[in-house]
Design a protein around this motif. Structure first.
Motif, PDB file in Angstrom:
ATOM      1  N   UNK A 139       0.830  -1.203   0.000  1.00  0.00           N
ATOM      2  CA  UNK A 139       0.000   0.000   0.000  1.00  0.00           C
ATOM      3  C   UNK A 139       0.871   1.262   0.000  1.00  0.00           C
ATOM      4  N   UNK A 140       2.069   1.182   0.618  1.00  0.00           N
ATOM      5  CA  UNK A 140       2.985   2.328   0.619  1.00  0.00           C
ATOM      6  C   UNK A 140       3.472   2.632  -0.796  1.00  0.00           C
ATOM      7  N   UNK A 141       3.847   1.578  -1.522  1.00  0.00           N
ATOM      8  CA  UNK A 141       4.322   1.751  -2.900  1.00  0.00           C
ATOM      9  C   UNK A 141       3.194   2.308  -3.768  1.00  0.00           C
ATOM     10  N   UNK A 142       2.002   1.736  -3.628  1.00  0.00           N
ATOM     11  CA  UNK A 142       0.864   2.156  -4.439  1.00  0.00           C
ATOM     12  C   UNK A 142       0.485   3.611  -4.167  1.00  0.00           C
ATOM     13  N   UNK A 143       0.608   4.051  -2.928  1.00  0.00           N
ATOM     14  CA  UNK A 143       0.182   5.396  -2.561  1.00  0.00           C
ATOM     15  C   UNK A 143       1.217   6.464  -2.896  1.00  0.00           C
ATOM     16  N   UNK A 144       2.489   6.100  -2.891  1.00  0.00           N
ATOM     17  CA  UNK A 144       3.541   7.118  -2.991  1.00  0.00           C
ATOM     18  C   UNK A 144       4.237   7.183  -4.345  1.00  0.00           C
ATOM     19  N   UNK A 145       4.387   6.042  -5.027  1.00  0.00           N
ATOM     20  CA  UNK A 145       5.143   6.016  -6.280  1.00  0.00           C
ATOM     21  C   UNK A 145       4.351   6.685  -7.396  1.00  0.00           C
ATOM     22  N   UNK A 146       4.931   7.719  -8.001  1.00  0.00           N
ATOM     23  CA  UNK A 146       4.224   8.479  -9.032  1.00  0.00           C
ATOM     24  C   UNK A 146       4.727   8.182 -10.447  1.00  0.00           C
ATOM     25  N   UNK A 147       6.024   7.993 -10.586  1.00  0.00           N
ATOM     26  CA  UNK A 147       6.559   7.767 -11.937  1.00  0.00           C
ATOM     27  C   UNK A 147       7.929   7.098 -11.852  1.00  0.00           C
ATOM     28  N   UNK A 148       8.289   6.397 -12.931  1.00  0.00           N
ATOM     29  CA  UNK A 148       9.590   5.726 -13.017  1.00  0.00           C
ATOM     30  C   UNK A 148      10.191   6.026 -14.396  1.00  0.00           C
ATOM     31  N   UNK A 149      11.451   6.431 -14.375  1.00  0.00           N
ATOM     32  CA  UNK A 149      12.200   6.633 -15.619  1.00  0.00           C
ATOM     33  C   UNK A 149      13.273   5.553 -15.688  1.00  0.00           C
ATOM     34  N   UNK A 150      13.272   4.781 -16.763  1.00  0.00           N
ATOM     35  CA  UNK A 150      14.359   3.822 -17.008  1.00  0.00           C
ATOM     36  C   UNK A 150      15.212   4.395 -18.134  1.00  0.00           C
ATOM     37  N   UNK A 151      16.524   4.213 -18.051  1.00  0.00           N
ATOM     38  CA  UNK A 151      17.364   4.771 -19.105  1.00  0.00           C
ATOM     39  C   UNK A 151      18.605   3.932 -19.367  1.00  0.00           C
ATOM     40  N   UNK A 152      19.119   4.102 -20.566  1.00  0.00           N
ATOM     41  CA  UNK A 152      20.373   3.491 -20.997  1.00  0.00           C
ATOM     42  C   UNK A 152      21.127   4.536 -21.808  1.00  0.00           C
ATOM     43  N   UNK A 153      22.420   4.299 -21.992  1.00  0.00           N
ATOM     44  CA  UNK A 153      23.219   5.122 -22.885  1.00  0.00           C
ATOM     45  C   UNK A 153      23.631   4.275 -24.081  1.00  0.00           C
ATOM     46  N   UNK A 154      23.348   4.762 -25.284  1.00  0.00           N
ATOM     47  CA  UNK A 154      23.790   4.059 -26.493  1.00  0.00           C
ATOM     48  C   UNK A 154      24.842   4.910 -27.188  1.00  0.00           C
ATOM     49  N   UNK A 155      25.791   4.232 -27.817  1.00  0.00           N
ATOM     50  CA  UNK A 155      26.862   4.947 -28.499  1.00  0.00           C
ATOM     51  C   UNK A 155      26.376   5.520 -29.826  1.00  0.00           C
ATOM     52  N   UNK A 156      26.857   6.723 -30.131  1.00  0.00           N
ATOM     53  CA  UNK A 156      26.500   7.393 -31.376  1.00  0.00           C
ATOM     54  C   UNK A 156      27.516   7.035 -32.460  1.00  0.00           C
ATOM     55  N   UNK A 157      27.031   6.872 -33.674  1.00  0.00           N
ATOM     56  CA  UNK A 157      27.913   6.558 -34.799  1.00  0.00           C
ATOM     57  C   UNK A 157      28.854   7.730 -35.043  1.00  0.00           C
ATOM     58  N   UNK A 158      30.127   7.439 -35.272  1.00  0.00           N
ATOM     59  CA  UNK A 158      31.102   8.470 -35.603  1.00  0.00           C
ATOM     60  C   UNK A 158      30.776   9.061 -36.977  1.00  0.00           C
ATOM     61  N   UNK A 159      30.539  10.358 -37.020  1.00  0.00           N
ATOM     62  CA  UNK A 159      30.152  10.990 -38.284  1.00  0.00           C
ATOM     63  C   UNK A 159      31.298  11.013 -39.289  1.00  0.00           C
ATOM     64  N   UNK A 160      32.529  10.891 -38.790  1.00  0.00           N
ATOM     65  CA  UNK A 160      33.678  10.956 -39.677  1.00  0.00           C
ATOM     66  C   UNK A 160      33.819   9.703 -40.536  1.00  0.00           C
ATOM     67  N   UNK A 161      33.348   8.551 -40.038  1.00  0.00           N
ATOM     68  CA  UNK A 161      33.506   7.306 -40.799  1.00  0.00           C
ATOM     69  C   UNK A 161      32.165   6.582 -40.982  1.00  0.00           C
ATOM     70  N   UNK A 162      31.081   7.316 -40.948  1.00  0.00           N
ATOM     71  CA  UNK A 162      29.745   6.749 -41.070  1.00  0.00           C
ATOM     72  C   UNK A 162      29.526   6.180 -42.472  1.00  0.00           C
ATOM     73  N   UNK A 163      28.936   4.983 -42.541  1.00  0.00           N
ATOM     74  CA  UNK A 163      28.667   4.359 -43.833  1.00  0.00           C
ATOM     75  C   UNK A 163      27.440   3.452 -43.718  1.00  0.00           C
ATOM     76  N   UNK A 164      26.782   3.150 -44.850  1.00  0.00           N
ATOM     77  CA  UNK A 164      25.623   2.241 -44.798  1.00  0.00           C
ATOM     78  C   UNK A 164      26.027   0.874 -44.259  1.00  0.00           C
ATOM     79  N   UNK A 165      25.108   0.251 -43.531  1.00  0.00           N
ATOM     80  CA  UNK A 165      25.406  -1.037 -42.898  1.00  0.00           C
ATOM     81  C   UNK A 165      24.467  -2.117 -43.426  1.00  0.00           C
TER      82      UNK A 165
END
Length: 584
Positions: free
Chosen positions: A436-462
């Motif tokens: 009941x404590x969790x149900x009454x108090x928890x309003x929102x949850x953000x999950x996140x990850x970091x993904x690597x960005x393609x290097x623009x200098x050597x970007x090519x079709x895959x």
């Protein structure tokens, strides 16, 4: 040779009515304080956009404007100029052509810079206009300090002489900035900052010393034959962190600050006894970059708007979840920076305190003396806070106190180590907190990850592999989409990636979810959460970046593997028009 043209950027911009004379005067006054070039000063004061200025210079000087993100540079050509000249005049050699060398310059009106370059290169040079930020990335990538580090390591190894480390001599050189161990560490830190490393690992092996840097979440290794210098490095780092240099059998944690290339760096250090000595891991926090706003961490505009609305409520618990190194603290600090006003009393309980924030009361947990999360939390509630940030919910005791604080008129922000947003709410119940404590108090949850960005200098079709094709089928990705990869170049250390961006999942709890939690009904909670109109799984967020050409399907697969409990159902890869390439 080139015909050097003397152009006054300020007068040109005023003549073109891009800036006013008053703005030029303001910029000239500020330039005297900062020492920046006038063009850079005007851009930083937001009097002119960088593209507008560079396009105007290109047209006026009749020099080409080159996008360096798409330019394949050669390290050997860049190094034709000494690093000091490249950095001072913001210039690099881009290409060798039949009639001379093509230069990239952020300020091609700098005739003194052109004179210095001409003296070094001798032959014909042809300037091109480039963005300063892109140019500095090339300079950082081309002028590696690996050879300097190796030379200093050899020098330190020779100085140590015998097998035993001369502690007395090392202690006497604590303030000696010319000591080889000091110079070596300085170069290691300089290289780490230049390459955007988040961590430095110093690992003694049986016959070698490994120094590894974590760049964009992946370790890049340098191996040194001078294994004996490991002890000297560890002792020096312990002295800098005020640790016990005689204790080699137990792990130790410390912290120190240093200045590298005029940037204030906070270093968190951890030592651990291993088979062939002591392993040291250092986390680097660059305070000169300041706190990132929510819009700067990669959070989509619609998510950022909803997240702001949630954290400005008078009470409730908001969780940010994800594995270590996924950017949870950065997101929380981004939210705190927007909540930090004179009308709000904000207290943080952290282990350790990551960034020092003005107006916010920050408490460092110290479990050895009994100052744990639970004890500090109880004390903070007597300090009349409006907003509480709890560095991490580690056990049922701290979870219960945080939830009760959220129930009694406080906005509580915290982190939790779970795979996704849906699992986080259930994890709190599993920890033994009353449903009941969790149900009454928890309003929102953000999950996140970091993904690597393609290097623009050597970007090519895959091409698409079988596993990636199955992923696209499962996620119902649009057909005939062109995906990309990085081929690998000097700028990205042959990884194909440069930088990272956040992928987010936001779950706002409604009455149906709260009721399911109250009843501890896992199945119903899962069903209701997945049907929420604003809920979008992490895997889809990562896929959107891949479709936009910002990351690879390989990174999407990693995110999906981290959050999926069940393996992807196998499908026939030939049943769709997206064909895998056997070469992949």
């Amino acid at each position: 040779m080139i015909s050097q043209q003397r152009i006054r950027i300020g007068d040109l911009l005023v003549a073109q009515q891009i800036i006013t004379p008053a703005q030029l005067d303001n910029a000239l006054l500020e330039q005297k304080k900062t020492g920046h070039k006038l063009g850079r000063q005007l851009i930083e004061m937001e009097y002119v956009e960088e593209n507008t200025l560079l396009t105007l210079l290109s047209k006026q000087l009749n020099y080409p404007f080159i996008e360096l993100k798409q330019f394949r540079f050669e390290k050997e050509l860049v190094q034709l100029l000494p690093e000091t000249i490249s950095r001072r005049y913001r210039v690099v050699v881009l290409k060798k052509e039949h009639d001379g060398l093509l230069l990239g310059m952020s300020d091609p009106t700098d005739i003194f810079g052109l004179d210095e370059v001409q003296k070094v290169l001798k032959g014909n040079i042809k300037p091109a206009v480039v963005r300063e930020s892109e140019l500095m990335d090339i300079i950082d990538g081309a002028y590696s300090r690996a050879s300097e580090i190796a030379s200093l390591a050899e020098q330190l190894d020779e100085e140590l002489g015998g097998d035993a480390l001369n502690l007395a001599e090392l202690l006497s050189s604590v303030e000696d900035t010319d000591a080889p161990v000091v110079k070596l560490l300085q170069k290691i830190f300089e290289e780490a900052i230049k390459t955007r490393a988040s961590d430095i690992h110093i690992e003694p092996d049986e016959t070698v010393l490994r120094i590894r840097q974590r760049i964009d979440g992946v370790l890049i290794e340098t191996v040194m034959n001078e294994k004996r210098i490991a002890g000297a490095l560890v002792v020096r780092l312990k002295l800098m962190s005020s640790l016990d240099i005689s204790e080699k059998r137990l792990p130790q944690d410390g912290r120190f600050q240093l200045t590298v290339n005029k940037r204030n760096i906070d270093v968190r250090l951890s030592t651990m006894p291993v088979q062939f000595g002591e392993s040291v891991v250092m986390r680097l926090l660059d305070h000169s970059q300041g706190l990132r706003k929510l819009d700067e961490v990669g959070m989509p505009p619609d998510y950022a708007k909803r997240f702001r609305h949630i954290i400005t409520r008078p009470h409730g618990l908001v969780l940010v979840t994800g594995p270590t190194g996924s950017g949870k603290t950065t997101t929380l600090y981004g939210g705190l920076s927007e909540l930090n006003t004179p009308e709000k009393k904000i207290i943080t309980v952290e282990d350790p305190v990551e960034f020092r924030l003005p107006r916010i009361s920050q408490v460092q947990v110290h479990e050895k003396i009994g100052l744990d999360f639970a004890r500090v939390l109880r004390a903070t509630l007597r300090q009349d806070p409006d907003i509480l940030l709890v560095g991490e919910i580690r056990d049922a005791s701290s979870a219960e106190i945080a939830l009760r604080a959220a129930m009694t008129g406080h906005m509580v922000l915290s982190t939790l180590h779970t795979n996704d947003a849906i699992a986080s709410a259930l994890r709190l119940v599993d920890m033994g907190v009353d449903a009941y404590l969790v149900a009454s108090s928890l309003k929102a949850i953000v999950a996140q990850r970091l993904v690597r960005k393609i290097c623009e200098s050597c970007k090519e079709p895959a091409a698409i592999s079988v596993d990636e094709h199955m992923l696209l089928k499962t996620l119902k990705a649009p057909q005939h989409t062109q995906f990309y990869r990085g081929a690998g170049c000097s700028l990205c250390f042959n990884t194909g990636y440069h930088g990272r961006i956040g992928v987010f999942e936001l779950l706002e709890l409604n009455h149906a979810m709260a009721n399911a939690l109250r009843d501890n009904d896992v199945r119903t909670f899962n069903e209701v959460a997945h049907k929420h109109p604003h809920y979008r799984p992490l895997s889809l967020g990562a896929l959107e970046y891949a479709i936009a050409g910002e990351t690879t399907l390989e990174e999407v697969l990693k995110v999906t593997a981290q959050v999926e409990d069940e393996s992807i159902e196998p499908v026939d890869p030939l049943a769709d028009e997206l064909q895998p390439d056997e070469a992949d």
